[in-house]
Structure formats: C-alpha cells, structure tokens
Enzyme design. Sequence first.
Site, mmCIF file in Angstrom:
data_model
loop_
_atom_site.group_PDB
_atom_site.id
_atom_site.type_symbol
_atom_site.label_atom_id
_atom_site.label_comp_id
_atom_site.label_asym_id
_atom_site.label_seq_id
_atom_site.Cartn_x
_atom_site.Cartn_y
_atom_site.Cartn_z
ATOM 1 N N PRO A 146 41.049 23.122 35.557
ATOM 2 C CA PRO A 146 41.454 22.904 36.954
ATOM 3 C C PRO A 146 42.963 22.747 37.120
ATOM 4 C CG PRO A 146 39.496 21.608 36.455
ATOM 5 C CD PRO A 146 39.924 22.243 35.167
ATOM 6 N N PHE B 67 36.472 28.440 36.504
ATOM 7 C CA PHE B 67 36.508 29.906 36.738
ATOM 8 C C PHE B 67 36.080 30.661 35.484
ATOM 9 C CE2 PHE B 67 40.123 28.548 39.644
ATOM 10 C CZ PHE B 67 39.329 28.552 40.791
ATOM 11 N N GLU C 62 43.629 36.114 34.122
ATOM 12 C CA GLU C 62 44.204 36.399 32.803
ATOM 13 C C GLU C 62 45.728 36.297 32.813
ATOM 14 O OE1 GLU C 62 42.576 39.990 31.153
ATOM 15 O OE2 GLU C 62 40.519 39.264 31.298
ATOM 16 N N ARG D 41 38.352 63.383 58.731
ATOM 17 C CA ARG D 41 38.776 62.713 59.958
ATOM 18 C C ARG D 41 39.696 63.628 60.769
ATOM 19 N NH1 ARG D 41 37.937 58.467 63.582
ATOM 20 N NH2 ARG D 41 39.919 58.168 64.672
#
Lengths: 382, 266
Positions: free
Chosen positions: A131, A159, A366, A271
Amino acid sequence: MNQYGYYLGMSQDQKDIVAMVREFAERELDPIVREYDEKSEFPIPLHEKWGEMGLFGQDVPVEYGGLGLDAVTRYCISEELAKHDAGFLISNSCYAFGLSAILADGTDAQKRAACDRILRGEGISMAITEPQSGSDVGSTRTSAVKVDGGYILNGTKCFITNATLCSACVILAVTDPDAGYHGMSLFLVEKTDSGVSVGKHEDKMGMRLSDTADFIMENVFVPEDRLIGVLGDGFAQSMKFLAGKRPISVAGAIGVAQHALDLAIEYAKQRKFKDGPIAKLQGIQFMIADMEMRVQAARAMAIYGAQMTDAGIPIGTLGNCLKAFGSEMCYDVVNMALQIYGGYGYSREYPIEKLLRDVRLYSIFEGTNQIQRQIIGKTLLS
Amino acid sequence: MNILVCVKQVPDTAEIHMDPSTNTLVRTGVPSIVNPFDKNALEAAVRLREQHGGSVTTITMGPLQATQALRECYALGADRMVLLTDRRFGGADTYATSYVLAQAAKALGPFDLILCGKQAIDGDTAQVGPMIAEHLHLPQLTYACEISIEDTTVQVVQECDNDHICLRAQLPAVLTVTKSINEPRLPNVMRRLQANRTEPDTFTADDLPGLDFSCIGLSGSPTKVRKTFIPVHEKQTHIIDGTIPADAVSVLFSLLDTAKISLTAR
C-alpha cells in the site's frame, strides 16, 4: 501484422503458434469479453482450454517438461492475445509470473517443483507492491523474521495479479531492516500456509478480466527451503527478472495499439463525410500514419529487446525505455483511434472505449513511467 | 479401430472474392485452411480412437503445400500423415480424386472406417466421400451427426432437411459428417511443433499398386467445366392493396405460387 508476420525473421513454428493463439482467441475469448468486462471476472474455463492446447508450458524450459519457448515467440503470443483482450492476457500469463523468479535464482528442486505446478495449471504469482510502496520498492515493509527452521512473514501486498487464482505467491520481504536494498529476500508462500488470506477483488477501471486483490500474511511460517536465491538479494533478483520480462510485458500494449489502429482504419473507410469516407481526409490520414509509425517503432524495439534476452544479453535501460515508450505509444494510439471514431468512440456500444480504459494501466504498473525515466536518466548521467 | 480421415486444403472462403472481369475466384494471397467439415470428421475419428483404441491416419491429395493441412491435422490428434502428390494427379475432378483416395485406402489399410467431411467449402459437391465408398464397394452413411460403434457395426444419425434418420452398417464403412456432429478441439502446440519436424508419408501414382492411370488427373476426370458465373440475384417488390385483407392474402398466395415458393411447414 503484415505478410511477414510480426517481424521478418518469423519462423514457421512462430507463425503456427500465433495462428493457434488467434484461433483460440477468436473462438473462445472474443465472444465472452464484453460479459466478463462488465462483471469484472477472469474466465477460468478459458485458462483451462489454454492448458489443453499445451500452452501452460510456454514459460517452462524443455528440461522441465515445457515448451521452452524463447522470448521472441512469447512476445508474439502476448501481442496476439492482447489484440483480443489485454486483461485476459495479464491474468493468463501471471499464472507463471512467480515462476520467472524461481527459474532465475531458485534451486533445481525449487525449479522442478514450480514447473510441475505450472504444467498442472496451478498459478504462482509474484507480489512486490504494498500500500505504501509501489514503484518505491525500497519502502517495502513486509517482514520476514528468522526463527528456528524458517521465517515468520507479516505484511500486506496489494494490487496482486491472480491473488485469488494462484496457489502460491513469490513474496518480496525485508529480512534485514538495516540493510536497505540489500536487506530484502524472496520467499515462496503457499496459499494454504496458516495466516495467509486474500483481500477483496479490486473493481478496476480497465483490465477487468484480470484478477487483482491484496495478498495478506499474518504470522505466516515459511520453512527455509522456500527462500528463493540468496538471502538479502531479493531486490536485485526482482529487478533483474522484471527487466528480462519487459519485452514480453510490453507486447500487451503493442497488441492493443495494433487492434485500435486496425479498428480505426476499418471505421475511417466506412464513415462518410459529405461525398466520401473520412479516410480520404488528410487529417485522418496523418493520424493513421502517426499511429502506424508509433506501433512499428514500439514493436521493433520490443522484438530487439526480446532477441537480446534470447541471446543472454542484459537489456539494461532498453527495458525501461520500452516500458515507458510502449505504454505511452499505446495510450496515444488508442486515444487517436477514439478521436477517429468521434462520438461513437466515447460510447460503450463500440470497442474503443474499453481499450482506452484498459491501456491506462500500462504507464502505471510494473514501475510508473516517471520511475522508468528516472532510471534511464540516472543511468545515462552516472 | 483404424480410421482413415480424408481432408482437403481449401482457400479460406472468408478471405476470398470473385474477379468480376473473369468470373473466377481470386486465390492469390488467400490463406489456405483445412476444410472445416473435414475437421469435424477428424474430431469424430479422434474421439472414436479415444473410446475404442486404434489409430487415425489423415490423408490428402494435393501439392507439397498441402503438407500444412496434414500438420494441422496432426496437431488436432491424427497419428499419421499421408500425402498423395504427383503432377499426374493434377486437375482431378471428384471422380478422379475419389478413385486415387480409394486406391490409397486399399494400399494403406485395412481401415475399419473412412471418414470425410460432408463436402468441401470450395466446390460444395459432397461427392468425394460417397464416391470413395463406391470405388471400394463399401457401405456409405452420409451426413452423420452422431456416430456409435457396436461390435462390428457402425450406427449413425443422419441429418436430413426436416428430420433425423438412424442408419446402421457393417464395418468397414465410409461416413461423411456434418458440422453439428462435434466442435473440433483446439490444436495442441507440442504436437504442432512435432508436426513441423515430421514429414508426411508421401505416395506418388507409381507407389499405388494396381492404379489405373486412365482414371487419374485431368484426363481421368469426366467433369468438364463449361462456364463459371456469378448468379444474378434480382429483387422485385410487389405492393399488394390491403384494403380487403382476404383479397390481399389471395393475391399474395397466387404470387407465391407463380414464383414456385412453397409455404409448407418445415
């Protein structure tokens, strides 16, 4: 992917494996992604099918009964899977995250036991973050106190990918509080060890097919033979094996970016603006060109890094460059794809919105991109 | 239980289009795949082997490039790969193809079962499987959506337009299977890598004993293609005055009769 594959030197084996991963993803993963994204859950049956294809062995060396795939091939697998869902890729590949640490520094007995477990489909996760310490690994507080026959571990890792799904976890813990970076060690902690519990599943913004939760240890006894590597070398061991995994890790970001680019090209051709498709507008063409350049650059960089890893050459700051560049490239490319989609890009009915939610993670986990830059800068200026 | 599975390498129809100037298929750059129905046949064979033991041989006739299709079959569980390749086989229609496959089955056998997909997605003829049975004088059970083996007989459920028929035959027999029979498993990576290091057993026309050379290749093919064309789909709209519903229905039925459209419940 062009006619040559991800890169010019792709072998027939690599092309075949990528084709098999694509077949798996199109047949099994694509139909369920939306449902699992909504309920934020990892589809375990798909992981089992991954195993039936023999892919549990992708990270396991041949001498331990695996496929022993090289880093380049694992890069290709990850990029392909990420085109379908990056969250699934993360949890699926993290079944063997802790294995990398064991293969790098474990004893032969530890390696053999871990490989057997991976081949059986048991996950071994890796837990560094706490944490109060994310990128600042030096602030790790989880403690491992020496007792007769082993260590007592206390602390909370947060996590942690696959905290719920794994059967064991490689834990970075402080064994000598006065020794700083040289006072941390790696231990294999079993989920069945007394005192281990798992926190609630994180309800995340993106990567929602990936399992993320706290891994909590309260007075957990770990016998001595579960120390991985050398006592006090845990930080260096972690940084080394994380660096080696960078090219494969960033493959996810590149896969999502390629997917977003493919979607943007398809949409731009359909589009209409006045008399023709928006693909005829130079503004759109420039955006597509910028997206292509960045994806190509990141892929070339990642495959170069993977080739270095395969050649046994430490990739050094290339890994940090790759992490920061790849993740930012990916976010920009997906964001540009969303811009090309216009209002529909912002709608949950269309695929781009989810991609943008997913890729936000890449510049955080990471080691944040700020930490990556700090390492690159410090290294170059030292 | 020794099973022979006949497969065909076909262009991936999802990637194919017609050249409007020549009315022919544009095959350049189109990836080749194993005919999807043949994968169902292979899966059925592998499941039968898993239940009853034996082996599964997969066979194809084609150029060397067809080895890729065989390797895919090996990754899906086949034990043996056989490639029939010879320039003299080129240009074969369904008759000449089935003749060569039947001769190869005789040379490689005996087999308890010969399995084929119900048809190939490029030609859609559905003729090769039944023709193999005729060449070999074996019973044929086509459009199987279920297969079971009891002692020396095979029983299948045949998928028809409106119903299902149970059929039984003495082994050996030739079966063709439908898509609904199973969902083919995903390929195995280890087997795929092994396949890439294994060459199929290759046979030329000279390797097949007793082959009648007048029945193979283009010269042995009675089918002559006179013309290929894209069917023209015309769309016509009839608006029926609905002021009096009964009259409108009557008009509708007479239009359907004229167009030879039957409303018989299916």
